[in-house]
Design an enzyme around this catalytic site. Sequence first.
Site, PDB file in Angstrom:
ATOM      1  N   CYS A 230      46.511  46.815  32.600  1.00  0.00           N
ATOM      2  CA  CYS A 230      45.427  46.664  31.569  1.00  0.00           C
ATOM      3  C   CYS A 230      45.568  45.256  31.328  1.00  0.00           C
ATOM      4  O   CYS A 230      46.559  44.838  30.676  1.00  0.00           O
ATOM      5  CB  CYS A 230      46.129  47.591  30.407  1.00  0.00           C
ATOM      6  SG  CYS A 230      44.974  47.306  28.944  1.00  0.00           S
ATOM      7  N   MET A 231      44.770  44.484  31.452  1.00  0.00           N
ATOM      8  CA  MET A 231      44.364  43.069  31.462  1.00  0.00           C
ATOM      9  C   MET A 231      45.672  42.207  31.789  1.00  0.00           C
ATOM     10  O   MET A 231      45.698  41.642  32.850  1.00  0.00           O
ATOM     11  CB  MET A 231      44.116  42.903  29.817  1.00  0.00           C
ATOM     12  CG  MET A 231      43.115  43.731  29.168  1.00  0.00           C
ATOM     13  SD  MET A 231      41.646  43.095  29.959  1.00  0.00           S
ATOM     14  CE  MET A 231      41.450  41.604  29.323  1.00  0.00           C
TER      15      MET A 231
END
Length: 278
Positions: A230-231
Amino acid sequence: QVFGQDPLWLAWVTDLINYKDAGNMEAYKTLLTTVTPARFKVGQMIGATGLLLGVALAMYRRVDADKKDKYRSMFISTVLAVFLTGVTEPLEFMFMFCALPLYIVYAILQGCAFAMSGIIHLRVHSFGNLEFITRIPMSIKAGLVGDIINFVICCIVFFVIGYFVAYFMIGKFKFATPGRLGNYTDSNDEDGTESSTASAGGKASGGNSQAERIIALLGGRENIVLVDACMTRLRVTVKDLGKVAELPAWKAEGALGLIKKDNGIQAVYGPKADVLKS
């Protein structure tokens, strides 16, 4: 809510342009003065464009002199990612775990950046400066030149504040930000020899790639249930959290931070998290 503000801002600006083009200045002035959409996002833009980049420069200036060359490319790539996209996590995770007092001060300053939208006209909106730049012609046509100037001034002011506050606190309180006081993200220690953690990880996994060593830090393949990203974070669900290595071992493999919760771990790797996931 933030994502929902984007079409509202675009509709607002479009109406302003249409009223100006039609010569309906009374409706234009009414809309301009009575409606202010998307005030929330501009505070994050100031933080990502000014405040956080000032902190990044301070962290780089505090990198050990003999390691500046090694860390320059890492800082440049991370700063560009934050500047262009407006995603602040890659830089925030560089210091929030190793310099918590600095992060608290940063959070207060970030709150001040958000407050600026209620003090002066900052009626601009974007998700990062790449989008902001492409929207400048539209903003100018809508009569928001003053808002653009105010935004640039705020970014400069918060950049200067962020730089001097971070530079002072890192030096005064001896925070181990990336590249100093033992917080090194490469696989070699200060003497240039391979770190014992990396060696142990390589032997345990039967390979010498970073991915293999990370698998060893996770307790081996048999301990891994799910891998995601995630990111800036490598997210892994494991069977037994007790088999997962602690933060120092992860730092030896380039992680900037580690979060353990329930049966999941989140290793902060910045923009390369998705590559490591693959």
